[in-house]
Design an enzyme around this catalytic site. Structure first.
Site, PDB file in Angstrom:
ATOM      1  N   ASP A  13      -4.390  -1.726   8.085  1.00 25.13           N
ATOM      2  CA  ASP A  13      -3.277  -0.962   7.501  1.00 25.13           C
ATOM      3  C   ASP A  13      -2.174  -0.666   8.505  1.00 25.13           C
ATOM      4  O   ASP A  13      -1.514   0.373   8.427  1.00 25.13           O
ATOM      5  CB  ASP A  13      -3.786   0.376   6.905  1.00 25.13           C
ATOM      6  CG  ASP A  13      -4.789   0.153   5.799  1.00 25.13           C
ATOM      7  OD1 ASP A  13      -4.648  -0.846   5.078  1.00 25.13           O
ATOM      8  OD2 ASP A  13      -5.714   0.966   5.665  1.00 25.13           O
ATOM      9  N   LYS A  16       0.976  -4.959   8.572  1.00 23.87           N
ATOM     10  CA  LYS A  16       1.049  -6.416   8.778  1.00 23.87           C
ATOM     11  C   LYS A  16       1.885  -7.089   7.697  1.00 23.87           C
ATOM     12  O   LYS A  16       2.617  -8.031   7.972  1.00 23.87           O
ATOM     13  CB  LYS A  16      -0.371  -7.034   8.794  1.00 23.87           C
ATOM     14  CG  LYS A  16      -1.237  -6.528   9.931  1.00 23.87           C
ATOM     15  CD  LYS A  16      -2.654  -7.076   9.849  1.00 23.87           C
ATOM     16  CE  LYS A  16      -3.452  -6.550   8.690  1.00 23.87           C
ATOM     17  NZ  LYS A  16      -3.842  -5.118   8.777  1.00 23.87           N
ATOM     18  N   GLY A  40      -4.982  -4.899   1.801  1.00 26.31           N
ATOM     19  CA  GLY A  40      -3.890  -4.432   0.936  1.00 26.31           C
ATOM     20  C   GLY A  40      -2.632  -4.469   1.770  1.00 26.31           C
ATOM     21  O   GLY A  40      -2.451  -3.648   2.653  1.00 26.31           O
ATOM     22  N   HIS A  41      -1.796  -5.472   1.548  1.00 24.81           N
ATOM     23  CA  HIS A  41      -0.593  -5.631   2.366  1.00 24.81           C
ATOM     24  C   HIS A  41       0.643  -5.277   1.552  1.00 24.81           C
ATOM     25  O   HIS A  41       0.966  -5.940   0.571  1.00 24.81           O
ATOM     26  CB  HIS A  41      -0.530  -7.074   2.914  1.00 24.81           C
ATOM     27  CG  HIS A  41      -1.684  -7.390   3.814  1.00 24.81           C
ATOM     28  ND1 HIS A  41      -1.979  -8.652   4.255  1.00 24.81           N
ATOM     29  CD2 HIS A  41      -2.629  -6.590   4.369  1.00 24.81           C
ATOM     30  CE1 HIS A  41      -3.046  -8.602   5.035  1.00 24.81           C
ATOM     31  NE2 HIS A  41      -3.463  -7.368   5.111  1.00 24.81           N
ATOM     32  N   GLN A 224      -7.151  -6.927   7.897  1.00 33.15           N
ATOM     33  CA  GLN A 224      -7.895  -5.897   8.632  1.00 33.15           C
ATOM     34  C   GLN A 224      -7.327  -5.747  10.057  1.00 33.15           C
ATOM     35  O   GLN A 224      -6.150  -5.996  10.250  1.00 33.15           O
ATOM     36  CB  GLN A 224      -9.402  -6.202   8.646  1.00 33.15           C
ATOM     37  CG  GLN A 224     -10.084  -5.999   7.298  1.00 33.15           C
ATOM     38  CD  GLN A 224      -9.932  -7.157   6.339  1.00 33.15           C
ATOM     39  OE1 GLN A 224     -10.196  -8.291   6.698  1.00 33.15           O
ATOM     40  NE2 GLN A 224      -9.519  -6.890   5.124  1.00 33.15           N
TER      41      GLN A 224
END
Ligand code: IMO
Ligand code: MG
Length: 431
Positions: A13, A16, A40-41, A224
């Site tokens: 988080d 990225k 979750g990007h 990650q």
């Protein structure tokens, strides 16, 4: 020509998605090499928010080729849902999207096993995202995994499924005391998925190497973060894949000499979701304030993120493991107005100072951060695009991070939006 890896420096988080989106402008291909929809990007374009889980964030820019690498684990239902929702928003998947034949498939029993195994662990649970990621990688290593290519061969798929279910149903019913799965039901469900995604399944290692031979610019998108890496992270409180830069090679089928640069993305502070050691965690009002201001809630699970101060032990270790060539620091603006800022320069455990992350869990859990306190800044940094315009104490802070981490700061994000960013060096354009 340049090929660049984007990797998380902390516990995921880090932002990225935004950095990948930014650099995609100068890339031809964006390839993800590990993880699954545990990621979750978040990318914000013109006030519109996109959250990518499985699909490389590069898909948001027209004409870019996006690849799901062999190192990933793919839940076909989640993939189809993500594709459908992106298509509705005008994103195209025509001839520019490929999924590795060798990527492993997340099956319904993976999620069921994960749920039960977390339940059994009780207070020692990892706090996983519950997406079946870990059990899918377990099957890969146990050599009983089902791969995307198997979805294209009905008989092969069915046979593997049947064999796996005889063991797995035994485990589910006799150990965990829950009901098992029916071959026919999963078979027909997954064959429906196969119909939808078959055209995207390919030998992506060959494709990618061909693109590189042609001189295309490739961006490798990690998910990650370094300290969630299965080998180098805070084991066992980690994810099940190699999130570090080396994962780009094995997770896509390219040699290490193909990589020109590794850019580490980190927040100006630290967050972590799920369980596990976190030496600089703020368990006070300040932690709460950062969580609210930084909207620190999981993009995948909605869980509140644990918030803490910048930890140079963590970032320095990441710089080493990934051979970082540069840093992208995100969410600097969240620290605006913070009178004093703590910087963790080392850990203390039983009177001894540690400058490296200890690999023994019990030692790390007992570590106290050693802080250096610096002055913050009261001005707003939101939307600043030039380094010179940052408040002097913000510049001091950035320089301190660079020195302690041992890496140059190339990019500083000053807000959620695409253009709220300071680019001191664009790695694609300077190579
Ligand atoms: P992005 O790509 C933050 C964490 C989970 C849990 C541990 C193991 O958005 O940075 P898993 O479901 O992977 O087996 O859970 O890893 N985790 C993440 N934390 N960002 C992520 O992805 C994460 N993906 C997994 O919270 O602690
Ligand atoms: Mg995330």
């Amino acid at each position: 020509m340049p090929n660049i890896v984007i990797v998380g420096v902390q516990w995921g988080d880090e932002g990225k998605g935004k950095i990948v989106d930014l650099l995609t402008k100068d890339a031809d291909v964006v390839a993800r090499y590990q993880g699954g929809h545990n990621a979750g990007h978040t990318v914000v374009i013109d006030n519109e928010q996109f959250i990518l889980h499985l699909i490389p964030s590069g898909i948001l820019q027209k004409g870019k080729i996006c690849i799901i690498g062999n190192g990933m684990v793919v839940d076909p239902a989640a993939l189809i849902e993500e594709m459908d929702s992106l298509k509705k928003r005008g994103i195209s998947f025509d001839g520019n999207f490929f999924i590795s034949k060798n990527a492993h498939v997340i099956m319904p029993y993976h999620k069921a096993i994960e749920k039960e195994s977390e339940r059994f662990k009780g207070s020692k649970r990892i706090g996983t995202t519950g997406r079946g990621i870990g059990p899918a990688y377990v099957d890969k290593i146990a050599r009983i995994g089902i791969r995307m290519g198997d979805l294209l061969q009905q008989e092969v798929f069915k046979e593997k499924l049947e064999t796996n279910l005889s063991d797995i149903n035994y485990l589910l019913t006799n150990l965990y005391g829950v009901s098992g799965f029916e071959t026919e039901q999963i078979y027909s469900e997954y064959m429906r998925y196969a119909e939808r995604i078959a055209i995207y399944i390919a030998n992506t290692a060959s494709l990618l190497n061909r693109y590189m031979d042609e001189g295309k610019n490739v961006l490798f998108e990690g998910a990650q973060g370094t300290h969630l890496d299965i080998d180098h992270g805070t084991y066992p409180f980690v994810t099940a894949s190699n999130a570090t830069a080396g994962g780009a090679c094995t997770g896509l089928g390219i040699g290490p000499t193909r990589i020109d640069e590794v850019i580490g993305v980190m927040k100006a502070y630290t967050t972590r979701v799920g369980s596990g050691p976190f030496p600089t965690e703020m368990k006070d009002e300040m932690g709460e304030e950062i969580r609210n201001k930084g909207k620190e809630y999981g993009a995948s699970t909605g869980r509140p993120r644990r918030c803490g101060w910048f930890d140079s032990v963590v970032s320095r270790y990441s710089a080493m493991i990934n051979t970082l060539s540069g840093l992208a620091i995100t969410k600097l603006d969240i620290l605006d107005g913070c009178e004093k800022i703590n910087i963790c320069v080392g850990y203390r455990y039983k009177g001894k100072i540690y400058e490296e992350v200890p690999s023994e869990l019990n030692v790390l859990e007992g570590c106290e951060p050693v802080y250096e306190v610096v002055d913050g800044w009261c001005e707003s940094t939101v939307g600043i695009k030039r380094y010179e315009n940052l408040p002097v104490n913000a510049k001091n802070y950035i320089n301190k991070i660079a020195t302690l981490t041992g890496a140059r700061v190339d990019i500083i994000s000053t807000g959620q939006k695409r253009d709220e960013v300071i680019i001191r060096r664009n790695p694609f354009l300077s190579l």
